[in-house]
Design a protein around this motif. Structure first.
Motif, PDB file in Angstrom:
ATOM      1  N   GLY A  89     -12.377  45.731   0.082  1.00 36.15           N
ATOM      2  CA  GLY A  89     -11.105  45.090   0.421  1.00 36.15           C
ATOM      3  C   GLY A  89     -10.953  44.861   1.917  1.00 36.15           C
ATOM      4  N   GLY A  90     -11.331  45.855   2.698  1.00 32.72           N
ATOM      5  CA  GLY A  90     -11.214  45.728   4.149  1.00 32.72           C
ATOM      6  C   GLY A  90     -12.120  44.643   4.689  1.00 32.72           C
ATOM      7  N   SER A  99      -2.056  45.318   0.741  1.00 29.04           N
ATOM      8  CA  SER A  99      -2.854  45.505  -0.463  1.00 29.04           C
ATOM      9  C   SER A  99      -4.123  46.307  -0.177  1.00 29.04           C
ATOM     10  N   LEU A 100      -4.230  46.853   1.015  1.00 29.27           N
ATOM     11  CA  LEU A 100      -5.465  47.563   1.357  1.00 29.27           C
ATOM     12  C   LEU A 100      -5.295  49.071   1.241  1.00 29.27           C
ATOM     13  N   ASP A 101      -6.417  49.755   1.079  1.00 30.72           N
ATOM     14  CA  ASP A 101      -6.394  51.220   1.057  1.00 30.72           C
ATOM     15  C   ASP A 101      -5.893  51.747   2.391  1.00 30.72           C
ATOM     16  N   ALA A 102      -5.260  52.896   2.342  1.00 25.75           N
ATOM     17  CA  ALA A 102      -4.715  53.487   3.560  1.00 25.75           C
ATOM     18  C   ALA A 102      -5.797  53.645   4.622  1.00 25.75           C
ATOM     19  N   SER A 103      -7.014  53.998   4.186  1.00 22.26           N
ATOM     20  CA  SER A 103      -8.077  54.246   5.163  1.00 22.26           C
ATOM     21  C   SER A 103      -8.485  52.972   5.888  1.00 22.26           C
ATOM     22  N   VAL A 104      -8.277  51.834   5.255  1.00 25.41           N
ATOM     23  CA  VAL A 104      -8.723  50.578   5.844  1.00 25.41           C
ATOM     24  C   VAL A 104      -7.611  49.937   6.670  1.00 25.41           C
ATOM     25  N   ARG A 105      -6.366  50.319   6.360  1.00 29.63           N
ATOM     26  CA  ARG A 105      -5.237  49.720   7.078  1.00 29.63           C
ATOM     27  C   ARG A 105      -5.360  49.871   8.573  1.00 29.63           C
ATOM     28  N   GLY A 106      -5.652  51.104   8.976  1.00 30.31           N
ATOM     29  CA  GLY A 106      -5.756  51.393  10.407  1.00 30.31           C
ATOM     30  C   GLY A 106      -6.762  50.477  11.075  1.00 30.31           C
ATOM     31  N   GLU A 107      -7.876  50.244  10.390  1.00 23.05           N
ATOM     32  CA  GLU A 107      -8.915  49.391  10.975  1.00 23.05           C
ATOM     33  C   GLU A 107      -8.409  47.985  11.214  1.00 23.05           C
ATOM     34  N   ILE A 108      -7.733  47.438  10.192  1.00 21.72           N
ATOM     35  CA  ILE A 108      -7.275  46.049  10.312  1.00 21.72           C
ATOM     36  C   ILE A 108      -6.203  45.940  11.391  1.00 21.72           C
ATOM     37  N   MET A 115     -15.508  54.958   0.896  1.00 24.16           N
ATOM     38  CA  MET A 115     -15.879  54.085   2.001  1.00 24.16           C
ATOM     39  C   MET A 115     -16.404  54.917   3.163  1.00 24.16           C
ATOM     40  N   THR A 116     -17.541  54.513   3.654  1.00 25.58           N
ATOM     41  CA  THR A 116     -18.070  55.224   4.811  1.00 25.58           C
ATOM     42  C   THR A 116     -17.776  54.468   6.092  1.00 25.58           C
ATOM     43  N   ASP A 117     -17.234  53.286   5.946  1.00 26.74           N
ATOM     44  CA  ASP A 117     -17.087  52.479   7.152  1.00 26.74           C
ATOM     45  C   ASP A 117     -15.736  52.680   7.816  1.00 26.74           C
ATOM     46  N   GLY A 118     -15.014  53.702   7.420  1.00 27.98           N
ATOM     47  CA  GLY A 118     -13.711  53.915   8.021  1.00 27.98           C
ATOM     48  C   GLY A 118     -13.741  54.890   9.186  1.00 27.98           C
ATOM     49  N   SER A 119     -14.937  55.382   9.545  1.00 28.60           N
ATOM     50  CA  SER A 119     -14.998  56.481  10.494  1.00 28.60           C
ATOM     51  C   SER A 119     -14.566  56.069  11.902  1.00 28.60           C
ATOM     52  N   SER A 120     -15.085  54.993  12.402  1.00 30.72           N
ATOM     53  CA  SER A 120     -14.714  54.623  13.764  1.00 30.72           C
ATOM     54  C   SER A 120     -13.877  53.368  13.725  1.00 30.72           C
ATOM     55  N   THR A 121     -12.597  53.565  13.721  1.00 28.04           N
ATOM     56  CA  THR A 121     -11.716  52.420  13.561  1.00 28.04           C
ATOM     57  C   THR A 121     -11.469  51.713  14.881  1.00 28.04           C
ATOM     58  N   ALA A 122     -11.744  52.374  15.976  1.00 31.30           N
ATOM     59  CA  ALA A 122     -11.333  51.815  17.263  1.00 31.30           C
ATOM     60  C   ALA A 122     -12.035  50.485  17.540  1.00 31.30           C
ATOM     61  N   ASP A 123     -13.342  50.478  17.363  1.00 29.06           N
ATOM     62  CA  ASP A 123     -14.014  49.219  17.671  1.00 29.06           C
ATOM     63  C   ASP A 123     -13.990  48.292  16.458  1.00 29.06           C
ATOM     64  N   GLY A 124     -13.707  48.878  15.281  1.00 32.17           N
ATOM     65  CA  GLY A 124     -13.547  48.043  14.096  1.00 32.17           C
ATOM     66  C   GLY A 124     -14.811  47.298  13.715  1.00 32.17           C
ATOM     67  N   ALA A 125     -15.935  47.704  14.242  1.00 34.54           N
ATOM     68  CA  ALA A 125     -17.154  46.927  14.017  1.00 34.54           C
ATOM     69  C   ALA A 125     -18.151  47.666  13.163  1.00 34.54           C
TER      70      ALA A 125
END
Lengths: 365, 352
Positions: free
Chosen positions: A175-176, A202-211, B1-11
């Motif tokens: 989703g992210g 509509s995204l998981d909480a863990s992905v929200r922060g990233e977006i 999901m393993t890609d949530g670890s480093s959110t700062a750079d988002g990459a």
């Protein structure tokens, strides 16, 4: 954009020299003035979904538009994008009013892009990531270095290495990742303003922060402006510079996000803030949860006077007795778009502030 | 999901797994499995059709010798001779075995009524059926999809309502009735077209004259056939498009600057066509059985009218063979649709 710059009634406020970090107003900002959108309903009734809204979004700032479902925020967004025709007022970009000819709309849409709530639906399931992102380029006839531009947009949206994603289909992504593809599809045209309708709902909480971090990064590094529509004040608090609270087609409180959320003045904003879970910084202003009575009224039956009056906790508690006649009969004016002052459309708030000023004056005398 | 670890750079997001394996062997082996599964399913259906065809017509047709000798006194010796001639004196399992091996080697036996190999009968009549229902089907699909797309895109307009009403009215009209009305109006009263048959005996034998003559005879049957079935395609296409119309990706495309008619053409219609592929392939399969009623009403010398004649006779071997032919053409058409889906719908490739 067309070469003949039309002079509008609105003077672009680009004269005020912006500081380096401050949003750049004027040339590339999106403005709405007294915007109205009405829908005819069966039986001759008219729903006033957007009922007089002034709003500015400039490059380099994030404006949150908050309110409960049905308050007209999505209609406002669609109208700002030219997907819906306004029935009154103006939408302007860079001071130039939006025209609805095919050509003018197309030019406008290079500058103002949309990101929708549900990335699964916002992507055509039969198009690859590459096609989805390149579509904007193809629509606008940008043919030079298409793969390079697509790769650039994907990596700016945080999908790296971008080539890995070119041939993937939406269903193969999380989703992210899908939302990043949607954002990349918007970024590829290098717009000045992004309108994001509930971009993480509509995204998981863990992905929200990233977006959200991605939106902030795009603002800071590339000077992108964004209007983020949300019903989540916590989200607004974490990313927005300014916030506008919308109730039943109109903005009832507007200002810098710190001021509006830490010292909310409109009873509606106070109620929204009071029920915010786990935000101690915001809790101080309104310690007790306020539960509003009743449902959001039908947009075809907007109460006269103050539109919030039937549900207002101040009226219900009798605290507004002195100004009640004004709440019942006197329409509130439309809040201006100025960002610096904290603006509130409430008779009670106005009366209290006048009292305070008078009181202060008396004391001074 | 393993890609949530480093959110700062988002990459830090992972590349899709399927993207990695492409264009390696995994995709093709996936196709192999998909193909095997569907071909296997089709083969089982074909076998069931083959078996059941043998028994069904033995249950319903009674004793063929009675039918063949009706209104004629026959001695028991003659009956026995006929029985032997038609192979009916063999034990059931032997008949069954002959039928299976015969069908698989294209030896379909002999017709009771024509006393000729059924294979020849079918080959003789197949072109007429293909011309009539092939033309009718192509027209119905094109017309139905075209109107359905426009009706769905402008839902609730007068165009939409008018076409849905007209289409459903024709769809619910009995084919034989509509055929007779059309014959009455266009052939009897207006005298514009021939009443029945596929060609006139007086036509010169050269190709173009024959083709023009067949085309002339074709108009009314095709009109009937198309009028009755196009509404099915109209309704399916319309509702399929309505399913797509609320989709966010159409809004996204519009917001990117795509014109409304391009949004329809590039996004909505291709995706709305997806669920209709099965329908089109079913129709393709149905071209072989044609329209039994239309052929009968217009005395069109195709497989459909052969089927009807064989029922009345009753000509068991012909019924048996046509049943197998009609069913297997449908089964193969559906198989074709399944295989095509692999290529046009990326979502299937993952689920298999």
């Amino acid at each position: 954009m067309s070469s003949e710059a039309r002079s509008s009634n609105e003077e672009p406020s680009s004269g005020s020299a912006p500081s380096s970090a401050a949003p750049v107003r004027g040339e590339k900002s999106l403005t709405a003035r007294d915007l109205r959108v009405e829908f005819g309903l069966p039986g001759g009734r008219v729903a006033r979904a957007v009922d007089g809204v002034d709003l500015d979004v400039a490059p380099g700032e994030i404006v949150a538009l908050a309110g409960e479902s049905g308050c007209g925020k999505t209609t406002l967004a669609r109208t700002l994008l030219g997907l819906e025709r306004s029935t009154g007022g103006t939408v302007a970009f860079g001071g130039e009013p939006l025209r609805y000819s095919t050509k003018a709309l197309k030019a406008y849409r290079r500058q103002v892009q949309l990101v929708l709530q549900d990335p699964s639906g916002a992507l055509n399931p039969r198009h690859t990531v590459y096609d989805a992102v390149a579509e904007g380029l193809r629509i606008h006839g940008i043919t030079d270095d298409e793969p390079g531009r697509v790769a650039d947009a994907l990596s700016r949206a945080g999908l790296r290495p971008p080539e890995q994603f070119f041939l993937a289909y939406p269903h193969e992504l999380s989703g992210g990742q899908r939302q990043r593809v949607v954002i990349a599809g918007a970024l590829v045209l290098r717009p000045s303003i992004l309108i994001a309708d509930e971009p993480v709902a509509s995204l998981d909480a863990s992905v929200r922060g990233e977006i959200l971090a991605l939106l902030l990064r795009l603002k800071e590094e590339q000077g992108l402006g964004a209007l983020v529509i949300t019903h989540d004040l916590g989200l607004a608090w974490s990313i927005a510079d300014r916030i506008a609270i919308m109730y039943l087609g109109r903005i009832v409180e507007q200002g810098p996000v710190e001021q509006v959320l830490t010292a909310p003045r409109h009873p509606y904003t106070r109620a929204l803030v009071s029920v915010l879970p786990g935000a101690p910084a915001l809790k101080e202003a309104v310690p007790e949860p306020i539960v509003l009575a009743g449902e959001l009224p039908d947009a075809s039956r907007i109460p006269g006077g103050c539109r919030f009056r039937p549900r207002c906790q101040e009226v219900a508690a009798g605290r507004a007795a002195e100004v009640l006649h004004r709440c019942e009969s006197e329409d509130l004016e439309i809040l201006g778009p100025e960002s610096a002052p904290h603006l509130v459309a409430c008779h009670l708030d106005r009366a209290r502030r006048e009292d305070a000023r008078d009181g202060g004056a008396r004391m001074a005398v | 999901m393993t890609d949530g670890s480093s959110t700062a750079d988002g990459a830090s997001t992972e590349a899709p797994s399927a993207g990695r394996s492409r264009p390696g062997g995994r995709v093709s082996s996936g196709f192999g499995r998909y193909l095997f599964k569907h071909v296997g399913g089709a083969a089982v259906s074909l076998l069931l059709v083959l078996f059941s065809s043998f028994f069904i017509f033995r249950l319903i047709a009674g004793d063929p010798i009675d039918q063949l000798t009706r209104e004629r006194p026959v001695s028991p010796e003659e009956r026995a001779a006929m029985r032997a001639e038609l192979g009916l004196d063999q034990p059931m399992w032997q008949q069954f075995w002959d039928y299976i091996t015969g069908t698989l080697t294209m030896d379909l036996g002999e017709s009771f009524q024509y006393r000729r190999p059924i294979f020849d009968l079918i080959v003789e009549r197949l072109p007429a059926t293909l011309i009539l229902s092939g033309t009718g089907m192509v027209l119905a699909v094109v017309l139905g999809f075209w109107i359905g797309t426009r009706a769905g895109w402008k839902q609730g307009t007068r165009f939409d309502k008018g076409h849905v009403a007209t289409g459903l009215l024709l769809y619910s009209a009995p084919t034989f009735w509509l055929g007779m009305i059309i014959i009455l109006v266009f052939a009897r009263y207006l005298g514009l077209f021939p009443v029945n048959g596929m060609r006139s005996p007086s036509t010169p034998p050269d190709f173009w004259s024959q083709a023009a003559d067949i085309g002339y005879h074709l108009v009314l049957p095709v009109l009937t056939y198309t009028a009755v079935v196009y509404a099915g395609y109209l309704m399916i296409m319309r509702s399929s498009l309505l399913d797509e119309i609320g989709s966010d990706y159409l809004t996204t495309a519009r917001a990117k600057g795509l014109r409304d008619d391009e949004v329809r053409r590039k996004h909505a219609v291709p995706n709305a066509l997806l669920p209709t592929v099965t329908l089109v392939f079913l129709a393709l399969g149905g071209v072989v059985n044609g329209s039994i009623v239309t052929e009968t009403v217009f005395s069109w010398p195709g497989l459909g009218s052969l089927f009807v004649q064989s029922i009345f006779y009753p000509d068991r071997p012909v019924l048996q063979a046509l049943f197998v032919l009609f069913s297997s053409s449908t089964i193969l058409a559906v198989l074709g649709a399944e295989i095509l889906y692999w290529f046009i719908d990326p979502r299937i490739r993952r689920s298999g």
